[in-house]
Write a protein that holds these residues in place. Sequence first.
Motif, mmCIF file in Angstrom:
data_model
loop_
_atom_site.group_PDB
_atom_site.id
_atom_site.type_symbol
_atom_site.label_atom_id
_atom_site.label_comp_id
_atom_site.label_asym_id
_atom_site.label_seq_id
_atom_site.Cartn_x
_atom_site.Cartn_y
_atom_site.Cartn_z
ATOM 1 N N GLU A 172 26.555 -13.866 64.211
ATOM 2 C CA GLU A 172 27.320 -14.230 65.402
ATOM 3 C C GLU A 172 28.294 -13.120 65.788
ATOM 4 O OE1 GLU A 172 27.356 -19.113 64.848
ATOM 5 O OE2 GLU A 172 28.952 -17.867 63.990
ATOM 6 N N LEU A 173 29.022 -12.593 64.816
ATOM 7 C CA LEU A 173 29.968 -11.527 65.127
ATOM 8 C C LEU A 173 29.250 -10.253 65.563
ATOM 9 C CD1 LEU A 173 32.975 -10.833 65.210
ATOM 10 C CD2 LEU A 173 32.781 -10.030 62.837
ATOM 11 N N TRP B 108 37.103 -24.843 65.909
ATOM 12 C CA TRP B 108 37.084 -23.392 65.738
ATOM 13 C C TRP B 108 36.813 -23.035 64.282
ATOM 14 C CZ3 TRP B 108 37.089 -20.245 69.865
ATOM 15 C CH2 TRP B 108 37.515 -20.786 71.087
ATOM 16 N N TRP C 16 34.133 -17.975 72.378
ATOM 17 C CA TRP C 16 34.940 -17.055 71.556
ATOM 18 C C TRP C 16 36.382 -17.049 72.049
ATOM 19 C CZ3 TRP C 16 32.908 -14.512 67.370
ATOM 20 C CH2 TRP C 16 31.508 -14.507 67.263
ATOM 21 N N ASP D 217 29.571 -17.293 75.575
ATOM 22 C CA ASP D 217 28.325 -16.526 75.486
ATOM 23 C C ASP D 217 27.252 -17.345 76.191
ATOM 24 O OD1 ASP D 217 25.850 -15.447 74.725
ATOM 25 O OD2 ASP D 217 26.629 -14.751 72.804
ATOM 26 N N LEU E 197 28.447 -9.575 69.298
ATOM 27 C CA LEU E 197 29.472 -9.107 70.245
ATOM 28 C C LEU E 197 29.493 -7.602 70.386
ATOM 29 C CD1 LEU E 197 32.530 -11.334 69.247
ATOM 30 C CD2 LEU E 197 30.744 -11.817 70.925
ATOM 31 N N ARG F 66 38.400 -13.080 64.620
ATOM 32 C CA ARG F 66 38.119 -13.600 65.969
ATOM 33 C C ARG F 66 37.318 -14.889 65.783
ATOM 34 N NH1 ARG F 66 38.582 -11.407 70.874
ATOM 35 N NH2 ARG F 66 38.737 -9.296 70.009
ATOM 36 N N CYS G 113 39.360 -17.846 76.932
ATOM 37 C CA CYS G 113 38.167 -17.803 76.072
ATOM 38 C C CYS G 113 37.009 -17.192 76.840
ATOM 39 C CB CYS G 113 37.790 -19.212 75.603
ATOM 40 S SG CYS G 113 39.048 -20.027 74.612
ATOM 41 N N PRO H 67 33.285 -16.729 62.368
ATOM 42 C CA PRO H 67 31.878 -16.501 62.740
ATOM 43 C C PRO H 67 31.035 -16.027 61.558
ATOM 44 C CG PRO H 67 33.205 -14.668 63.492
ATOM 45 C CD PRO H 67 34.177 -15.690 62.969
ATOM 46 N N VAL I 31 35.362 -18.546 66.603
ATOM 47 C CA VAL I 31 34.282 -18.981 67.485
ATOM 48 C C VAL I 31 34.104 -20.484 67.314
ATOM 49 C CG1 VAL I 31 32.443 -18.645 65.777
ATOM 50 C CG2 VAL I 31 31.911 -18.453 68.218
#
Length: 556
Positions: free
Chosen positions: A479-480, A472, A402, A395, A483, A551, A392, A475, A553
């Motif tokens: 949030e996504l 989990w 993530w 952040d 990245l 993906r 993982c 996102p 988060v």
Amino acid sequence: MHVTKVIPLLVSLLLTGCGGGSSDPGSNTENASINAGDDFTVLEKAEFTLTAQVSPPGGTVSWQLVSGPNIEGFPQEGAEVSVTAPDVKSDTVAQFRADYIAPDGQSSSDTIQVSFTSQNQLPIPVITQTLPEDGQAKYLDVMEFSAADSVDPDENGQVVGYTWQQLSGPVLTVDTKTEQKLRFIHPLLVSNDVAKFLVTVTDDEGGSASTEFTITLLKAEKPVIADAGQEQTVTEFDSVTLNASDSKTASGSFSCVWEQIELSGTETAVEITNPNQCIAQFVAPDVDVATSISFRVTVTDPNGYIDSDTTSISLQPKALGLIQDTGLRDCYDDSTKISCDNSEYPRQDADIGRDSVADLLDKAGQGRASFDYTKLNEFADELPDTAANFSCIRDNINGLIWEVKLAGTGTVPNTNARDGKNHYTWYLDSGGSPSGGVIGAANSTCPSNIDCGIQTYIDTVNSSNFCGGSNWRLPTYIELLSLIDFGRADGQHLLDPELFPNVPALSQLGHLYYWTTQTSLDGRSLSQAFILDMQTGNDLAYPKSNTAYVRLVRTP
């Protein structure tokens, strides 16, 4: 002497009688005349006499002031009158006229000029010390001397001008040299000294007089007084100036050395530029909370005398927000790269926010530009930045964790559940999520025997307590978006391959779309949700029945 003459009229009367004639001899009459005398000069305020000579005697004499300064008592009568000369500021002239009326009524007049000479008494300078009030002065005290008590002995005179001149002693900076008062700051001295002054006062008639006086100036307790400057409040990453140029020495020259004070060992260390100069600089370091750092300056004069002073700098965190920046580090005009401080193209992405100070950030982990991530193992323990195997990514800006995808586990659907190639329809069935989701068929685009909707994948990961967590989720859009590194230029995708490996090949689906939680509320239906394209960075309202990558988060 000015004389007016009167010409008598001689009349002969001829008497004519009948039968003959006779005559009566006429009588001669004396002309009236007056002489006021010759012009003369007297001193101001002196007594003098005006005297007139007349003919024939017995008449009346009167005196008039015709021109000149005002003199009391006129007009006056009498052949001889006493007068007091006026007080004059400069030499001047008065004109008097004497009028005479003789006994027989004839008249005559004459004029005389009297010059008055000014006799000025010089002013008397008197000097008194008015500050300090107790008379005793030391370094930095205001010293003031006044010539206000100077006098002009003349009855109606006054002092109108002042001039101060320093004759000897240490150099003093005075406010003015032509006013009634002399004022200066007591200088910094290594030993006692004496200053001598000459003061000149001038009266309203141009007369002047001077006197000298001396002032004893005392040595200071310290011949060097260091001044580290005012305390400052700055924001992290600001350029900060340390200025000790207001320090004082008796010689007027000095050198400086700056150093950071470590009071408790917890202060953030900084690198001082030009620490051996009186004006030095440093860049405010990266801080997470408001803090303070202190500096000491040591000031030395040419004679070896030393003093030191300290100052504090309050550091405030810069408002960079709780989201990663875009990764853009360059600024542009219409066609070419330019300096980011160009005023014609202000506030570009690279000129503001976290990326603008990326080189100054004290990162907890790693990442290009200002991105800051830490690698974690399967238990969510931190790993070194150099770790090749990790499960993982955390952040370090907002604390989100993530998932890191797997690769090479097989061909879809015969893959591991966390393989980066798996893709899903948009379907969420809990937590008040919007409706309109579509459940993908089992073992179609993922290895699940239940279905290939997003919710089933989330449940699968949570059941395994992956990376130490069972919370989990999919996102959000923001949030996504955090990245995406828009500064990457390899043309493959916009995720850091060092931190987010195993991104599927573009050829698999023909795109790199990743689902977000945001349903597209376009007023028509709930059948679409937003995806973010990891190849271009664009977003798109995408049918939930289509498949895209996921993906996950979670919060710590």
